[in-house]
Design a protein around this motif. Structure first.
Motif, PDB file in Angstrom:
ATOM      1  N   ARG A 208       0.823  -1.345  -0.014  1.00 42.43           N
ATOM      2  CA  ARG A 208      -0.079   0.035  -0.140  1.00 42.43           C
ATOM      3  C   ARG A 208       0.797   1.223  -0.032  1.00 42.43           C
ATOM      4  O   ARG A 208       1.887   1.361   0.483  1.00 42.43           O
ATOM      5  N   ARG A 209       0.280   2.227  -0.403  1.00 46.94           N
ATOM      6  CA  ARG A 209       1.161   3.692  -0.593  1.00 46.94           C
ATOM      7  C   ARG A 209       0.065   4.749  -0.307  1.00 46.94           C
ATOM      8  O   ARG A 209      -0.876   4.764  -0.999  1.00 46.94           O
ATOM      9  N   VAL A 210       0.460   5.427   0.652  1.00 42.61           N
ATOM     10  CA  VAL A 210      -0.490   6.516   1.179  1.00 42.61           C
ATOM     11  C   VAL A 210       0.106   7.923   0.809  1.00 42.61           C
ATOM     12  O   VAL A 210       1.377   8.227   1.009  1.00 42.61           O
ATOM     13  N   THR A 211      -0.618   8.884  -0.118  1.00 48.24           N
ATOM     14  CA  THR A 211      -0.238   9.848  -0.627  1.00 48.24           C
ATOM     15  C   THR A 211      -1.234  10.943  -0.119  1.00 48.24           C
ATOM     16  O   THR A 211      -2.411  10.645   0.163  1.00 48.24           O
ATOM     17  N   PRO A 212      -1.121  12.195  -0.141  1.00 54.78           N
ATOM     18  CA  PRO A 212      -2.252  13.200  -0.141  1.00 54.78           C
ATOM     19  C   PRO A 212      -3.217  13.152  -1.083  1.00 54.78           C
ATOM     20  O   PRO A 212      -2.848  12.670  -2.411  1.00 54.78           O
TER      21      PRO A 212
END
Length: 239
Positions: A208-212
């Motif tokens: 998973r990757r969390v970005t704005p």
């Protein structure tokens, strides 16, 4: 409880309704890094181990910080640190109340991280069971897109969140929320980059990757707030 077509497809994709109703705990091994850790002056997680209760917000994570023998525990609204013998080192009741002002804008201690990492992981990893949680109000916005309204009793990023699933497979694509204990403006998109199967054949989001979240509602390309790798994911039945 009425479950929408999108939720039914997602539950089936991740093992089925009966499987998750009979699940007791999750055992997860993960690594995590990213700007969110750096901003709060926290060490990255490298092959940390978690045990989570599938049906209520209870989760443990070791190591929670630099000491490899210290476990961070979330128990509903409360957090504590335990040593290797399971003895309580320190605890904090109603942990969320402590994030309103002060030094937490610049630095998180082990108890702060115990709250954030454990509740976030509990929400992410119990998703199939979360779709059947009677205290969460689920609404199908459109085919493949669900909106969840969480009660105050469940520790989570924000009371209103959205989950997008692949319309054909039922697999999670994206999870949008506001990480309010970081900032009321911290709108984020948690994008699933990869799925894997565990030894029992159960699919789970493995990268998973969390970005704005951008102004149009789509995830920005960066900065990467959290990059999450799930190395192992085992579901243990009730006994």
């Amino acid at each position: 409880m009425t479950i929408s077509a999108t939720a039914e497809k997602a539950i089936a994709a991740y093992g089925g309704r009966e499987f998750w109703q009979n699940a007791g705990t999750l055992e997860v091994e993960l690594s995590a890094k990213g700007l969110a850790f750096i901003l709060k002056r926290r060490p990255f997680f490298s092959h940390a181990r978690m045990v989570l209760d599938v049906h209520r917000p209870y989760s443990t994570l070791i190591p929670i910080g630099l000491d490899p023998a210290v476990t961070g525990v979330l128990d509903g609204p409360d957090v504590r640190l335990e040593n290797e013998d399971g003895e309580v080192i320190v605890e904090r009741r109603k942990a969320r109340d402590y994030f309103k002002v002060g030094r937490r804008l610049f630095y998180w201690d082990d108890l702060d991280m115990s709250y954030f990492a454990n509740y976030a992981s509990w929400n992410y990893f119990t998703l199939p069971a979360l779709l059947m949680h009677e205290d969460i109000n689920w609404r199908e916005v459109e085919p493949g897109l669900l909106e969840a309204r969480f009660p105050d009793e469940i520790p989570t990023h924000s009371r209103v969140q959205r989950f997008r699933f692949d319309r054909k497979t039922g697999l999670l694509i994206q999870h949008d929320y506001t990480a309010q204990i970081i900032s009321p403006l911290a709108a984020a998109s948690n994008v699933v980059l990869q799925h894997a199967k565990n030894s029992a054949g159960i699919l789970y989001p493995s990268v998973r990757r969390v970005t704005p979240t951008g102004p149009n509602g789509n995830p920005l390309g960066g900065p990467v707030l959290i990059h999450l790798d799930i190395h192992d994911y085992m579901v243990i039945g009730k006994f």
